[in-house]
Design an enzyme around this catalytic site. Structure first.
Site, PDB file in Angstrom:
ATOM      1  N   LYS A   5      12.559  -1.404   1.846  1.00  0.00           N
ATOM      2  CA  LYS A   5      13.476  -0.345   2.104  1.00  0.00           C
ATOM      3  C   LYS A   5      14.659  -1.049   2.692  1.00  0.00           C
ATOM      4  CE  LYS A   5      10.822   3.865   2.615  1.00  0.00           C
ATOM      5  NZ  LYS A   5       9.508   3.189   2.453  1.00  0.00           N
ATOM      6  N   THR A  39      11.048  11.233   1.878  1.00  0.00           N
ATOM      7  CA  THR A  39      10.433  12.621   1.695  1.00  0.00           C
ATOM      8  C   THR A  39      10.069  13.048   2.949  1.00  0.00           C
ATOM      9  OG1 THR A  39       8.525  11.050   1.284  1.00  0.00           O
ATOM     10  CG2 THR A  39       9.707  12.317  -0.514  1.00  0.00           C
ATOM     11  N   LYS A  55       1.222  -0.704  -3.395  1.00  0.00           N
ATOM     12  CA  LYS A  55       2.522  -0.944  -2.382  1.00  0.00           C
ATOM     13  C   LYS A  55       2.257  -1.601  -1.032  1.00  0.00           C
ATOM     14  CE  LYS A  55       4.593   2.640  -0.278  1.00  0.00           C
ATOM     15  NZ  LYS A  55       5.333   2.366   0.840  1.00  0.00           N
ATOM     16  N   ARG A  85      -2.195   7.837   2.261  1.00  0.00           N
ATOM     17  CA  ARG A  85      -3.340   8.483   3.219  1.00  0.00           C
ATOM     18  C   ARG A  85      -4.416   9.028   2.321  1.00  0.00           C
ATOM     19  NH1 ARG A  85       0.994  10.415   7.572  1.00  0.00           N
ATOM     20  NH2 ARG A  85       1.960  10.130   5.811  1.00  0.00           N
ATOM     21  N   ASP A  89      21.374  -3.623   4.558  1.00  0.00           N
ATOM     22  CA  ASP A  89      22.005  -4.735   5.396  1.00  0.00           C
ATOM     23  C   ASP A  89      23.580  -5.005   4.774  1.00  0.00           C
ATOM     24  OD1 ASP A  89      22.790  -6.779   7.403  1.00  0.00           O
ATOM     25  OD2 ASP A  89      20.680  -7.054   7.590  1.00  0.00           O
TER      26      ASP A  89
HETATM   27  O1  C5P Z   1       0.128   8.247   3.428  1.00  0.00           O
HETATM   28  P1  C5P Z   1       1.311   8.593   2.498  1.00  0.00           P
HETATM   29  O2  C5P Z   1       1.001   9.173   0.957  1.00  0.00           O
HETATM   30  O3  C5P Z   1       2.271   9.945   2.891  1.00  0.00           O
HETATM   31  O4  C5P Z   1       2.246   7.545   2.152  1.00  0.00           O
HETATM   32  C1  C5P Z   1       3.447   7.470   1.459  1.00  0.00           C
HETATM   33  C2  C5P Z   1       3.842   6.143   1.439  1.00  0.00           C
HETATM   34  O5  C5P Z   1       5.147   6.071   0.689  1.00  0.00           O
HETATM   35  C3  C5P Z   1       4.285   5.336   2.679  1.00  0.00           C
HETATM   36  O6  C5P Z   1       4.157   4.050   2.746  1.00  0.00           O
HETATM   37  C4  C5P Z   1       5.672   5.503   2.824  1.00  0.00           C
HETATM   38  O7  C5P Z   1       6.309   4.505   3.708  1.00  0.00           O
HETATM   39  C5  C5P Z   1       6.253   5.710   1.511  1.00  0.00           C
HETATM   40  N1  C5P Z   1       7.314   6.463   1.110  1.00  0.00           N
HETATM   41  C6  C5P Z   1       7.513   7.685   1.498  1.00  0.00           C
HETATM   42  N2  C5P Z   1       8.787   8.256   1.124  1.00  0.00           N
HETATM   43  C7  C5P Z   1       9.720   7.610   0.403  1.00  0.00           C
HETATM   44  C8  C5P Z   1       9.666   6.320   0.459  1.00  0.00           C
HETATM   45  C9  C5P Z   1       8.406   5.530   0.517  1.00  0.00           C
HETATM   46  O8  C5P Z   1       6.693   8.505   1.860  1.00  0.00           O
HETATM   47  N3  C5P Z   1      10.876   8.307   0.409  1.00  0.00           N
END
Ligand code: C5P
Length: 243
Positions: free
Chosen positions: A73, A126, A44, A217, A76
């Site tokens: 995301k 989330t 991603k 992460r 606009d």
């Molecule tokens: O590090 P972590 O596992 O929390 O990363 C989650 C990834 O998913 C991040 O890149 C974040 O921008 C993306 N994301 C999210 N929640 C959403 C959509 C995308 O955490 N609803």
């Protein structure tokens, strides 16, 4: 629609893991991809990397056979969303995210038409809970907002939804098998939650009906990202009793 259902069933556990390349620059992202090697097939590219020159990485990853989720995301006016979506499709990404506002989803579906890129709608981030939605002047809580937006996305021909794994089972009942469910907020047992609020383990997410898991992460900050990715793939496989 039928094609999508067959595609889900055939999907190997490894191809269900999407590693979020949340790095500040292309060099850092490339190093992560090298360290992870064959353990991940799907990456991603989100805002942090995109604004650090990471859009160039999309065709680069696609050229070496990786799938790319472009997590921009978008939201606009419809004209801008439609044209930006058409531009994003030229990069060779498999998924593009937009916020689940009806105008925005309609425009993105039009912009992606005929490109092969699939549009995913972000229901509710989330990192948000009911109090955060109220704070942002929303009328409904997380569950109701997610439900309504899923129904709208389905009606507008959006390909999939991004939602927490906690909502995946409910969403599957609403949208049926034809829509992709992509779950971020994934935390293997014991992993730090960070800024996420609606989290689930990889096994819980799969059992709830998520098709793809987005993990940042817990993989990218692990001492050995490849080992961390393999552990998640193994957990997905065990949850699906697939190999
Ligand atoms: O590090 P972590 O596992 O929390 O990363 C989650 C990834 O998913 C991040 O890149 C974040 O921008 C993306 N994301 C999210 N929640 C959403 C959509 C995308 O955490 N609803």
């Amino acid at each position: 629609m039928q094609l999508k259902v067959d595609e889900f069933r055939a999907l190997a556990p490894r191809n269900r893991l999407i590693v979020a390349l949340d790095a500040p620059n292309v060099g850092g992202a490339r190093r992560l991809v090298e360290r992870i090697g064959e353990s991940a097939t799907f990456y991603k590219v989100g805002m942090e990397l995109a604004y650090g020159g990471g859009l160039a990485l999309v065709p680069e990853l696609a050229a070496v056979g990786k799938q790319v989720f472009l997590d921009l995301k978008l939201h606009d006016i419809p004209n801008t969303v439609e044209r930006a979506t058409a531009q994003a499709a030229k990069l060779g990404a498999r998924f593009l995210t937009v916020h689940a506002y009806p105008q925005t989803m309609r425009a993105a579906v039009a912009g992606a038409k005929g490109s092969g890129m699939q549009v995913l709608a972000i229901t509710v981030l989330t990192s948000c809970d009911d109090a955060d939605l109220l704070d942002a002047c929303y009328r409904f809580g997380v569950v109701e907002t997610v439900r309504r937006r899923a129904e709208q996305a389905l009606a507008l021909g959006v390909d999939g939804l991004v939602a927490s794994a906690a909502e995946a089972a409910t969403l599957r009942r609403i949208v049926g098998a034809g829509m992709l469910l992509v779950a971020p907020g994934i935390r293997p047992e014991g992993a730090p939650v960070g800024d996420q609020k609606r989290v689930a383990t990889p096994a819980e997410a799969i059992r709830n009906g998520a098709d793809y898991l987005v993990v940042g992460r817990p993989v990218t900050e692990a001492p050995n990202p490849r080992v961390a990715a393999e552990a998640i793939v193994a957990e997905i496989a065990a949850a699906r009793r697939l190999d």
